[in-house]
Scaffold this motif. Structure first.
Motif, PDB file in Angstrom:
ATOM      1  N   PHE A  51       0.831  -1.203   0.000  1.00  0.00           N
ATOM      2  CA  PHE A  51       0.000   0.000   0.000  1.00  0.00           C
ATOM      3  C   PHE A  51       0.867   1.255   0.000  1.00  0.00           C
ATOM      4  O   PHE A  51       0.622   2.193  -0.762  1.00  0.00           O
ATOM      5  CB  PHE A  51      -0.921  -0.011   1.225  1.00  0.00           C
ATOM      6  CG  PHE A  51      -1.810   1.185   1.326  1.00  0.00           C
ATOM      7  CD1 PHE A  51      -2.907   1.324   0.492  1.00  0.00           C
ATOM      8  CD2 PHE A  51      -1.558   2.171   2.258  1.00  0.00           C
ATOM      9  CE1 PHE A  51      -3.734   2.431   0.583  1.00  0.00           C
ATOM     10  CE2 PHE A  51      -2.371   3.274   2.363  1.00  0.00           C
ATOM     11  CZ  PHE A  51      -3.467   3.410   1.526  1.00  0.00           C
ATOM     12  N   ALA A  52       1.899   1.257   0.828  1.00  0.00           N
ATOM     13  CA  ALA A  52       2.790   2.418   0.883  1.00  0.00           C
ATOM     14  C   ALA A  52       3.559   2.582  -0.422  1.00  0.00           C
ATOM     15  O   ALA A  52       3.759   3.709  -0.892  1.00  0.00           O
ATOM     16  CB  ALA A  52       3.750   2.279   2.054  1.00  0.00           C
ATOM     17  N   LEU A  53       3.992   1.473  -1.016  1.00  0.00           N
ATOM     18  CA  LEU A  53       4.736   1.544  -2.274  1.00  0.00           C
ATOM     19  C   LEU A  53       3.860   1.962  -3.454  1.00  0.00           C
ATOM     20  O   LEU A  53       4.368   2.501  -4.438  1.00  0.00           O
ATOM     21  CB  LEU A  53       5.401   0.203  -2.581  1.00  0.00           C
ATOM     22  CG  LEU A  53       6.603  -0.147  -1.709  1.00  0.00           C
ATOM     23  CD1 LEU A  53       7.020  -1.593  -1.953  1.00  0.00           C
ATOM     24  CD2 LEU A  53       7.757   0.802  -1.974  1.00  0.00           C
ATOM     25  N   SER A  54       2.564   1.722  -3.351  1.00  0.00           N
ATOM     26  CA  SER A  54       1.668   2.089  -4.452  1.00  0.00           C
ATOM     27  C   SER A  54       1.440   3.591  -4.538  1.00  0.00           C
ATOM     28  O   SER A  54       0.840   4.067  -5.501  1.00  0.00           O
ATOM     29  CB  SER A  54       0.320   1.371  -4.297  1.00  0.00           C
ATOM     30  OG  SER A  54      -0.401   1.937  -3.219  1.00  0.00           O
ATOM     31  N   GLY A  55       1.911   4.325  -3.543  1.00  0.00           N
ATOM     32  CA  GLY A  55       1.735   5.771  -3.562  1.00  0.00           C
ATOM     33  C   GLY A  55       0.529   6.231  -2.784  1.00  0.00           C
ATOM     34  O   GLY A  55       0.286   7.423  -2.670  1.00  0.00           O
ATOM     35  N   GLN A  56      -0.232   5.308  -2.232  1.00  0.00           N
ATOM     36  CA  GLN A  56      -1.420   5.664  -1.473  1.00  0.00           C
ATOM     37  C   GLN A  56      -1.084   6.058  -0.031  1.00  0.00           C
ATOM     38  O   GLN A  56      -1.863   6.699   0.631  1.00  0.00           O
ATOM     39  CB  GLN A  56      -2.411   4.500  -1.456  1.00  0.00           C
ATOM     40  CG  GLN A  56      -2.843   4.042  -2.824  1.00  0.00           C
ATOM     41  CD  GLN A  56      -3.618   5.106  -3.575  1.00  0.00           C
ATOM     42  OE1 GLN A  56      -4.417   5.824  -2.991  1.00  0.00           O
ATOM     43  NE2 GLN A  56      -3.367   5.220  -4.862  1.00  0.00           N
ATOM     44  N   GLY A  57       0.080   5.617   0.438  1.00  0.00           N
ATOM     45  CA  GLY A  57       0.489   5.900   1.812  1.00  0.00           C
ATOM     46  C   GLY A  57       1.010   7.322   1.949  1.00  0.00           C
ATOM     47  O   GLY A  57       1.064   8.099   1.012  1.00  0.00           O
ATOM     48  N   SER A  58       1.401   7.675   3.155  1.00  0.00           N
ATOM     49  CA  SER A  58       1.898   9.003   3.437  1.00  0.00           C
ATOM     50  C   SER A  58       3.226   9.238   2.730  1.00  0.00           C
ATOM     51  O   SER A  58       4.150   8.443   2.843  1.00  0.00           O
ATOM     52  CB  SER A  58       2.082   9.175   4.951  1.00  0.00           C
ATOM     53  OG  SER A  58       2.720  10.386   5.226  1.00  0.00           O
ATOM     54  N   SER A  59       3.342  10.340   2.028  1.00  0.00           N
ATOM     55  CA  SER A  59       4.586  10.658   1.335  1.00  0.00           C
ATOM     56  C   SER A  59       5.557  11.390   2.262  1.00  0.00           C
ATOM     57  O   SER A  59       6.673  11.691   1.875  1.00  0.00           O
ATOM     58  CB  SER A  59       4.296  11.511   0.099  1.00  0.00           C
ATOM     59  OG  SER A  59       3.682  12.722   0.506  1.00  0.00           O
ATOM     60  N   GLU A  60       5.141  11.693   3.493  1.00  0.00           N
ATOM     61  CA  GLU A  60       5.983  12.410   4.435  1.00  0.00           C
ATOM     62  C   GLU A  60       6.847  11.479   5.261  1.00  0.00           C
ATOM     63  O   GLU A  60       7.618  11.932   6.094  1.00  0.00           O
ATOM     64  CB  GLU A  60       5.108  13.244   5.363  1.00  0.00           C
ATOM     65  CG  GLU A  60       4.284  14.285   4.639  1.00  0.00           C
ATOM     66  CD  GLU A  60       3.331  15.006   5.558  1.00  0.00           C
ATOM     67  OE1 GLU A  60       3.448  14.844   6.785  1.00  0.00           O
ATOM     68  OE2 GLU A  60       2.477  15.730   5.045  1.00  0.00           O
ATOM     69  N   PHE A  61       6.737  10.182   5.067  1.00  0.00           N
ATOM     70  CA  PHE A  61       7.477   9.214   5.873  1.00  0.00           C
ATOM     71  C   PHE A  61       8.948   9.242   5.508  1.00  0.00           C
ATOM     72  O   PHE A  61       9.317   9.164   4.346  1.00  0.00           O
ATOM     73  CB  PHE A  61       6.907   7.808   5.648  1.00  0.00           C
ATOM     74  CG  PHE A  61       7.681   6.736   6.356  1.00  0.00           C
ATOM     75  CD1 PHE A  61       7.593   6.608   7.727  1.00  0.00           C
ATOM     76  CD2 PHE A  61       8.504   5.879   5.654  1.00  0.00           C
ATOM     77  CE1 PHE A  61       8.317   5.630   8.385  1.00  0.00           C
ATOM     78  CE2 PHE A  61       9.218   4.904   6.296  1.00  0.00           C
ATOM     79  CZ  PHE A  61       9.124   4.778   7.676  1.00  0.00           C
ATOM     80  N   GLU A  62       9.802   9.364   6.515  1.00  0.00           N
ATOM     81  CA  GLU A  62      11.253   9.306   6.315  1.00  0.00           C
ATOM     82  C   GLU A  62      11.834   8.398   7.391  1.00  0.00           C
ATOM     83  O   GLU A  62      11.858   8.752   8.565  1.00  0.00           O
ATOM     84  CB  GLU A  62      11.864  10.705   6.415  1.00  0.00           C
ATOM     85  CG  GLU A  62      13.365  10.744   6.228  1.00  0.00           C
ATOM     86  CD  GLU A  62      13.842  10.147   4.913  1.00  0.00           C
ATOM     87  OE1 GLU A  62      14.796   9.359   4.950  1.00  0.00           O
ATOM     88  OE2 GLU A  62      13.250  10.442   3.860  1.00  0.00           O
ATOM     89  N   PRO A  63      12.292   7.185   7.005  1.00  0.00           N
ATOM     90  CA  PRO A  63      12.766   6.229   8.000  1.00  0.00           C
ATOM     91  C   PRO A  63      14.115   6.584   8.617  1.00  0.00           C
ATOM     92  O   PRO A  63      14.497   6.000   9.622  1.00  0.00           O
ATOM     93  CB  PRO A  63      12.865   4.925   7.217  1.00  0.00           C
ATOM     94  CG  PRO A  63      13.064   5.345   5.810  1.00  0.00           C
ATOM     95  CD  PRO A  63      12.323   6.638   5.662  1.00  0.00           C
ATOM     96  N   GLY A  64      14.842   7.525   8.048  1.00  0.00           N
ATOM     97  CA  GLY A  64      16.146   7.891   8.597  1.00  0.00           C
ATOM     98  C   GLY A  64      17.108   6.718   8.525  1.00  0.00           C
ATOM     99  O   GLY A  64      17.130   5.962   7.561  1.00  0.00           O
ATOM    100  N   ASN A  65      17.912   6.551   9.558  1.00  0.00           N
ATOM    101  CA  ASN A  65      18.886   5.463   9.584  1.00  0.00           C
ATOM    102  C   ASN A  65      18.257   4.125   9.941  1.00  0.00           C
ATOM    103  O   ASN A  65      18.924   3.101   9.865  1.00  0.00           O
ATOM    104  CB  ASN A  65      20.019   5.796  10.553  1.00  0.00           C
ATOM    105  CG  ASN A  65      20.886   6.912  10.032  1.00  0.00           C
ATOM    106  OD1 ASN A  65      21.039   7.075   8.824  1.00  0.00           O
ATOM    107  ND2 ASN A  65      21.451   7.698  10.930  1.00  0.00           N
ATOM    108  N   PHE A  66      16.999   4.125  10.346  1.00  0.00           N
ATOM    109  CA  PHE A  66      16.320   2.875  10.663  1.00  0.00           C
ATOM    110  C   PHE A  66      16.109   2.004   9.428  1.00  0.00           C
ATOM    111  O   PHE A  66      15.792   0.830   9.542  1.00  0.00           O
ATOM    112  CB  PHE A  66      14.969   3.140  11.341  1.00  0.00           C
ATOM    113  CG  PHE A  66      15.117   3.694  12.720  1.00  0.00           C
ATOM    114  CD1 PHE A  66      15.590   2.906  13.751  1.00  0.00           C
ATOM    115  CD2 PHE A  66      14.800   5.012  12.987  1.00  0.00           C
ATOM    116  CE1 PHE A  66      15.730   3.403  15.026  1.00  0.00           C
ATOM    117  CE2 PHE A  66      14.942   5.525  14.252  1.00  0.00           C
ATOM    118  CZ  PHE A  66      15.415   4.728  15.285  1.00  0.00           C
ATOM    119  N   VAL A  67      16.269   2.582   8.250  1.00  0.00           N
ATOM    120  CA  VAL A  67      16.113   1.798   7.027  1.00  0.00           C
ATOM    121  C   VAL A  67      17.102   0.637   7.013  1.00  0.00           C
ATOM    122  O   VAL A  67      16.772  -0.458   6.555  1.00  0.00           O
ATOM    123  CB  VAL A  67      16.252   2.692   5.774  1.00  0.00           C
ATOM    124  CG1 VAL A  67      17.661   3.185   5.590  1.00  0.00           C
ATOM    125  CG2 VAL A  67      15.809   1.929   4.532  1.00  0.00           C
TER     126      VAL A  67
END
Length: 87
Positions: A51-67
Motif C-alpha cells: 500500500f505504501a509503495l503504491s503511492g497511497q500511503g503518506s509521502s511524508e514518511f522518512e525512516p532515517g537510519n532505521f532503514v
C-alpha cells in the motif's frame, strides 16, 4: 534508491517470508493459533508495505537510519525462511 522505498521493500520482504513460514507450518503440522497469527501478521506487513509503495500511503514518511535495520531484518528473515524450508 530512496530510503522510504528501500524501507517498504524490506518490510514487505520480511512480511512475505514470515507469511510463508506460517503457511508451511499450517500445511505440515496443521492449523495452530501461532501459525495462523504468523500468517496474518506477515500478510498484514506485506499488504501495508505494498500500500505504501503504491503511492497511497503518506509521502511524508522518512525512516532515517532505521532503514538499515529494516534491511538487515529482511535479510535475516529470508535466511531464516530458507533454513526452515531446507531442514
Amino acid at each position: 534508491m530512496q530510503r522510504p522505498t528501500l524501507y517498504h521493500l524490506s518490510m514487505g520482504t520480511a512480511g512475505l517470508s514470515l507469511g510463508l513460514v506460517g503457511a508451511r507450518t499450517i500445511l505440515i503440522e496443521g492449523t495452530t493459533l501461532g501459525a495462523g497469527l504468523v500468517v496474518l501478521g506477515g500478510g498484514g506487513i506485506l499488504l501495508s508495505s505494498l500500500f505504501a509503495l503504491s503511492g497511497q500511503g503518506s509521502s511524508e514518511f522518512e525512516p532515517g537510519n532505521f532503514v538499515w535495520i529494516a534491511v538487515v531484518a529482511a535479510i535475516f528473515s529470508v535466511l531464516g525462511m530458507i533454513l526452515t524450508f531446507f531442514q
